[in-house]
Design a protein around this motif. Sequence first.
Motif, PDB file in Angstrom:
ATOM      1  N   TYR A 278       2.683   4.884  -1.490  1.00 42.53           N
ATOM      2  CA  TYR A 278       0.874   4.367  -2.563  1.00 42.53           C
ATOM      3  C   TYR A 278       0.782   4.582  -3.793  1.00 42.53           C
ATOM      4  CZ  TYR A 278      -3.668   2.101  -2.572  1.00 42.53           C
ATOM      5  OH  TYR A 278      -4.436   1.604  -2.926  1.00 42.53           O
ATOM      6  N   ARG A 279       1.134   5.759  -3.786  1.00 47.93           N
ATOM      7  CA  ARG A 279       0.452   6.701  -4.527  1.00 47.93           C
ATOM      8  C   ARG A 279       1.101   6.355  -5.831  1.00 47.93           C
ATOM      9  NH1 ARG A 279      -2.323   7.864  -0.904  1.00 47.93           N
ATOM     10  NH2 ARG A 279      -4.686   7.950  -1.162  1.00 47.93           N
ATOM     11  N   GLY A 280       2.635   5.925  -5.636  1.00 48.77           N
ATOM     12  CA  GLY A 280       3.454   6.006  -6.702  1.00 48.77           C
ATOM     13  C   GLY A 280       4.730   6.974  -7.022  1.00 48.77           C
ATOM     14  N   ALA A 281       4.723   7.763  -6.096  1.00 45.76           N
ATOM     15  CA  ALA A 281       5.258   9.447  -5.759  1.00 45.76           C
ATOM     16  C   ALA A 281       7.436   8.495  -5.980  1.00 45.76           C
ATOM     17  CB  ALA A 281       5.200   9.360  -4.516  1.00 45.76           C
ATOM     18  N   ASP A 282       7.306   9.307  -6.723  1.00 47.08           N
ATOM     19  CA  ASP A 282       9.241   9.465  -7.413  1.00 47.08           C
ATOM     20  C   ASP A 282       9.604  10.734  -6.281  1.00 47.08           C
ATOM     21  OD1 ASP A 282       9.289   7.083  -8.898  1.00 47.08           O
ATOM     22  OD2 ASP A 282       8.560   8.088  -9.785  1.00 47.08           O
TER      23      ASP A 282
ATOM     24  N   TYR B  28     -10.635  -4.078   1.529  1.00 52.43           N
ATOM     25  CA  TYR B  28     -10.036  -3.882   2.727  1.00 52.43           C
ATOM     26  C   TYR B  28      -8.194  -4.602   2.457  1.00 52.43           C
ATOM     27  CZ  TYR B  28     -13.095   0.107   4.676  1.00 52.43           C
ATOM     28  OH  TYR B  28     -13.042   1.490   4.520  1.00 52.43           O
ATOM     29  N   LYS B  29      -9.130  -6.178   2.548  1.00 53.80           N
ATOM     30  CA  LYS B  29      -8.377  -6.749   2.697  1.00 53.80           C
ATOM     31  C   LYS B  29      -7.022  -6.867   1.628  1.00 53.80           C
ATOM     32  CE  LYS B  29      -8.627 -11.758   2.753  1.00 53.80           C
ATOM     33  NZ  LYS B  29      -9.538 -13.222   2.011  1.00 53.80           N
ATOM     34  N   SER B  30      -7.106  -6.211   0.443  1.00 55.36           N
ATOM     35  CA  SER B  30      -6.080  -6.251  -1.383  1.00 55.36           C
ATOM     36  C   SER B  30      -5.312  -5.324  -0.611  1.00 55.36           C
ATOM     37  CB  SER B  30      -6.533  -6.104  -2.506  1.00 55.36           C
ATOM     38  OG  SER B  30      -7.389  -4.760  -2.406  1.00 55.36           O
ATOM     39  N   ALA B  31      -6.086  -4.443   0.243  1.00 58.74           N
ATOM     40  CA  ALA B  31      -5.314  -2.624   0.736  1.00 58.74           C
ATOM     41  C   ALA B  31      -4.351  -2.966   1.306  1.00 58.74           C
ATOM     42  CB  ALA B  31      -6.954  -1.842   0.693  1.00 58.74           C
ATOM     43  N   ALA B  32      -5.062  -3.280   2.607  1.00 63.55           N
ATOM     44  CA  ALA B  32      -3.753  -3.892   3.605  1.00 63.55           C
ATOM     45  C   ALA B  32      -2.440  -4.289   3.027  1.00 63.55           C
ATOM     46  CB  ALA B  32      -5.074  -4.366   4.326  1.00 63.55           C
ATOM     47  N   GLU B  33      -2.528  -5.565   2.376  1.00 66.47           N
ATOM     48  CA  GLU B  33      -2.099  -6.281   1.819  1.00 66.47           C
ATOM     49  C   GLU B  33      -0.448  -5.542   1.595  1.00 66.47           C
ATOM     50  OE1 GLU B  33      -1.078  -9.524   2.111  1.00 66.47           O
ATOM     51  OE2 GLU B  33       0.456  -9.429   0.695  1.00 66.47           O
ATOM     52  N   GLN B  34      -0.897  -4.514   0.406  1.00 59.73           N
ATOM     53  CA  GLN B  34       0.186  -3.768  -0.256  1.00 59.73           C
ATOM     54  C   GLN B  34       0.771  -2.558   0.386  1.00 59.73           C
ATOM     55  OE1 GLN B  34      -2.802  -1.844  -3.575  1.00 59.73           O
ATOM     56  NE2 GLN B  34      -1.003  -1.734  -4.751  1.00 59.73           N
ATOM     57  N   VAL B  35      -0.230  -2.037   1.512  1.00 56.93           N
ATOM     58  CA  VAL B  35       0.151  -1.594   2.818  1.00 56.93           C
ATOM     59  C   VAL B  35       1.587  -2.396   3.101  1.00 56.93           C
ATOM     60  CG1 VAL B  35       0.188  -0.010   4.676  1.00 56.93           C
ATOM     61  CG2 VAL B  35      -1.920   0.200   2.825  1.00 56.93           C
ATOM     62  N   ARG B  36       0.822  -3.111   3.607  1.00 60.98           N
ATOM     63  CA  ARG B  36       2.119  -4.339   4.402  1.00 60.98           C
ATOM     64  C   ARG B  36       3.227  -4.672   2.892  1.00 60.98           C
ATOM     65  NH1 ARG B  36       3.745  -9.108   4.743  1.00 60.98           N
ATOM     66  NH2 ARG B  36       2.031  -9.910   3.093  1.00 60.98           N
ATOM     67  N   LYS B  37       3.346  -4.729   2.035  1.00 59.84           N
ATOM     68  CA  LYS B  37       4.824  -4.580   1.252  1.00 59.84           C
ATOM     69  C   LYS B  37       5.085  -3.942   1.691  1.00 59.84           C
ATOM     70  CE  LYS B  37       2.273  -8.124  -1.712  1.00 59.84           C
ATOM     71  NZ  LYS B  37       1.458  -8.122  -3.337  1.00 59.84           N
ATOM     72  N   LEU B  38       4.059  -2.799   0.824  1.00 60.21           N
ATOM     73  CA  LEU B  38       5.093  -0.861   1.149  1.00 60.21           C
ATOM     74  C   LEU B  38       6.029  -1.268   2.382  1.00 60.21           C
ATOM     75  CD1 LEU B  38       2.809   1.782  -0.063  1.00 60.21           C
ATOM     76  CD2 LEU B  38       4.890   0.810  -0.949  1.00 60.21           C
ATOM     77  N   SER B  39       5.770  -1.435   2.840  1.00 63.58           N
ATOM     78  CA  SER B  39       6.371  -1.267   4.914  1.00 63.58           C
ATOM     79  C   SER B  39       7.476  -2.085   4.887  1.00 63.58           C
ATOM     80  CB  SER B  39       5.165  -1.715   6.016  1.00 63.58           C
ATOM     81  OG  SER B  39       5.914  -1.328   6.869  1.00 63.58           O
TER      82      SER B  39
END
Lengths: 357, 318, 512
Positions: C159-163, C117-128
Amino acid sequence: MNKLKKIFATDSYIVPLVAIILGFLVGAAVMLIGGYDPIAAYGALFKRVFGSAYDFGEAIREMTPLMLTGLSVAFAFRSGMFNIGADGQVLIGMTAASVIGIKLAGLPTFLLVPLAVIGAGLFGGMWAGIAGYLKAKRGINEVITTIMLNWVALYLANYIVRTFLLIPGQNRSEDIPASMSLTFLNSIFDNARLHWGTVIALAAAVFFYIYLWKTKQGFEMRAVGLNSHAAEYAGMNVRRNVMKSMFIAGVFAGLAGAGEVLGVFHYQSVFAGSPGYGFDGIAVALLGLTHPFGVILAAILYGMLTYGSAGMSFNADVPPELIRIVIGSIIFFIAAQGIVRWVLKPFYFKRKKEKVL
Amino acid sequence: MDWLTLGQMLNTTLVFSTALIFAALGGIFSERSGVVNIGLEGLMMFGAFAAAVGGYYAQDAGYETMAPWIGVLCAMAVGVIGALIHAVASITFKADQTISGTVINFLAAGSTLYLVKLLFEGAGETPLIDGFSKYPIPVLSKIPVIGPGLFNNYPTTYLAIILVIVVYFLLFKTPFGLRLRAVGEHPSAADTLGVNVNRMRYVGVMLSGMLAGIGGATITLTTTGTFAHNTISGQGFIAIAAMIFGKWNPLGAFGAAVFFGFSQAIRNYVQLFGWSQSIPQEFIYMIPYVLTIIVLVSAVGRSSAPSALGQPYDPSKR
Amino acid sequence: MSAAPSVVELKQITKRFPGIVANDSISLTLEKGEIHALLGENGAGKSTLMNIVFGLYQPDEGSIEIGGKPVIIDSPNKAIELGIGMVHQHFKLVEPFTVTENIILGTEPKKGLKIDYKSAAEQVRKLSELYGLQVNPQAKIHDISVGMQQRVEIMKTLYRGADILIFDEPTAVLTPQEINELMAIMKRLVAEGKSIILITHKLKEIMSISDRVTIIRRGKVIDTVKTSETNPNELAEKMVGRDVTFKVDKQAPNIGKTVLKLDGVSSKNKEGIPVLNNLSFEVKAGEILGIAGVDGNGQSELIQAITGLRKIDSGSIAIEGKEVANLSPRKISEMNVSHIPEDRHKHGLVLDFTVSENMVLETYYKSPYNRNGFMDSEVIDKHAEELVRAFDVRTPSIHNTARSLSGGNQQKAIIAREIDKEPTLLIAAQPTRGLDVGAIEFVQKQLIAQRDQGKAVLLVSFELDEIMNVSDRIAVIYEGQIVGEVYPKDTNDQELGLMMAGSLKRGGKAGE
């Protein structure tokens, strides 16, 4: 549950018929695996039912409580409730009839018998009403409450019989003077235990039909069963309808109980376990597509099967439990109609061939 | 009542709870995935039957100590097969889940007794087997009261308690659990993210069959030693109540199962109280069932049930 | 067009459902960095087409190319793999889950057996941060606003890398301000190299943001045009197939006495949170009061309170001077209140009843339908025949189930039933939702006709255009309160939008 109703509302009679055939085939397969001869077994089953006037009468006796418990489950179903508690309602009905029949034995017959029957219906109705009340007022799933109430009813009935009605030293009540037997038919059916309960059951089916499809109250109840939200928006009292429908369902089951003690046994036993009337009722209701006349037909089939299963066990040595597998399979195929359609479509000719089997 | 009896009562409570814990955990897997499983009763029956038969033949073949475990394995397998019927009907063919579960109960009652009669020459029950013996945990079982109460029990009981933790971990910490719960809450959300809804539901239902099967097995292997028509009489339904009372959470269901186990155990001990003489035995028998209703009245009802519980998934209705 | 292959190319896609051709040989291209609008009415086949692109349906004929390569998209998984993401109209969010859990579902990062969950939340924050989405990874979905929920939907695709992003009617549930923010996000997305297909039936949005528009009608492509070379009128005509007027014809209202008066109405939900908060307004005979607001601000609860389906804790609700608060729905209905409910399937009809039975759903207990407890089916059927004829409800027979009717005809049946009651107060909740233009016109005309006959009409709608066009007066609801009353001619979308978002109040009565 709505979805199911939709399926059951379609005028397709072919599905239940095919389901019945498939159910018998499953039973045959199970018998073959077990090393029995299915043709001999089914033959023995039907021979038992139609073999003598007595057996035929007894088969009708067997069908009677099935009709009423089937109607009970079906009626609740039509207003959106799954009544698994017909078993307990039957027991409470029995006990009420026994208590009235024994304790008020001084009354003249024309008063005593109707009183006992009405008492059975009322108490059965009230017992079901508990589940209806809990559902309506507290939103508690009636499936669980009715199951629990079955056990409570079992012990309550036993307590009452043991404490107030018992013949000392035996596991049964005194004989009940009130009788629903159709004694004038004795000569025709060779003393089979026919009773007024059968007439009551048929009348109940007619009542069911008229009440639900011809009256104002039935209109409400069906609306509640099909879409309780819309019913509420239309100003109907959903809770009252839920309780009312459970009550009526319980009355049907209670009447079945009256028939059993006043018409068949003329005493009430202390039961070691669930007598199983209600579970048969579920099967009958589903088999009859929860339509009152379908329920009657289903009860006739189911009654024949269970009564005949004794013959099957006697003459072909097949355990009578096999019939439960057959019935369970039939309901399975009715509930999962997709399977029937799937079987019907590509294997149409093959099915015909198997039927001869 | 003295301390010794209290320890025994604790012990009996756990014995009765064990089957309920297994079955309730099974129910959680099924219902968290969105499939109502009222067939737990029948699945327990399958398990109890399979354990009795498997255990008997294993014992017969000379595997004395392994026999009960072979019984458990048989119960797991037969439970899964029974659950598969439920899964096919309610997931693939979108049958009403309550009815499909009822069918399981029917088929279980019919087929187990049919097979008992078939296998044992018309007998009404399976031959008596030894089953599990209690296994005291070293050191811990020597603690007064708690020792004999909690740490001198059947291996299945320890297994049940371990499983509570495992299931909790599985449901709330792993991808599998996240997906299973998503499928029960919002199947089309899961579907659009590539989670195969029906496959998850099959897994949920089959796990419930496996666990309910073990639950049934514990009854024959620790309590009755044999399978008859009344070996399973309502435990499956009480397990459902425990699951609801425990809000579909393994820890909650565990607590509820122990509570119901206690109410069953109390039957055996209540006569030790002087006042119990004035209460008819039937009323004591009623206790678990009445308690279940009372508990449901006081619990919050379905508010914490998975949102998509009871609804077949139809992708075209997205 | 440049030499580079299109990001997406649909070639002659045909999809049939029983009895209908949903997509009839549709071709369409999406270029890199483009916002391509797909315009069409409800039921024109837009959603079917996009569900094909997203792998939820298989086309019966035709082919799809992604970046010039032919592909077969047989599942959402495959679509995701190809870089296609879909932002669904009805959010596909698991309510009790957190933002992060919703985003990672199906592609969870793992640490051992556990979800990381830690790295997931981090990734979400970055995208955001990258796209300026300002989403809190730890929040539970049921605690965040609709606008935020939509951003979670967008993040799921990123998150899934959609273009390639497909937006399906993304503005239906947003305030005008939120719509502006969404437009900004979409522009940012294309600036970062994404390509967007925007499904909508709102011309304003198309004109403001898209590069090209493809119009489809009854499953066929009518035209593809550059947005800069067209105008709303032309688009509308192509969408509907005939000239359409945006303005609803109506006379000046002839306003009479007060019919419905709410004064300080408050009500709490099961969790004890106030859903109606000291709410007051009135509706007079001969006028249409429009309740504007974003979904979930107490509209449903307001209607439930007036119609007796919800208990109120304090305040007064009076109909023609009589207090009706907390009376039963039946009692209130008998005071000549008609109600076209928001959810016609759930609340308006018993779908498995016949049309005939549905027509007496509220009046079945009255004479002449009910005679001494028995239903008179002849009278009921005759009544249904009359209504079906008068309101042009298309059904093979009155004995068909309501389920078998189209959405528009189901709504017509409900309106027929409600108007037939000759109400003094007509409550219409979202009466045109999901209907095509013809049916919308019919419904709106009926509402206006009722008002012209001197009935009081309360209209609740999330469609600002409908509120502006149909209402005589507008009350804006925000968090269970009326935050302002205005006349349509004195206001505009921006002002209403600010009020709907709670950031502007116009106290007092309209026009005061």
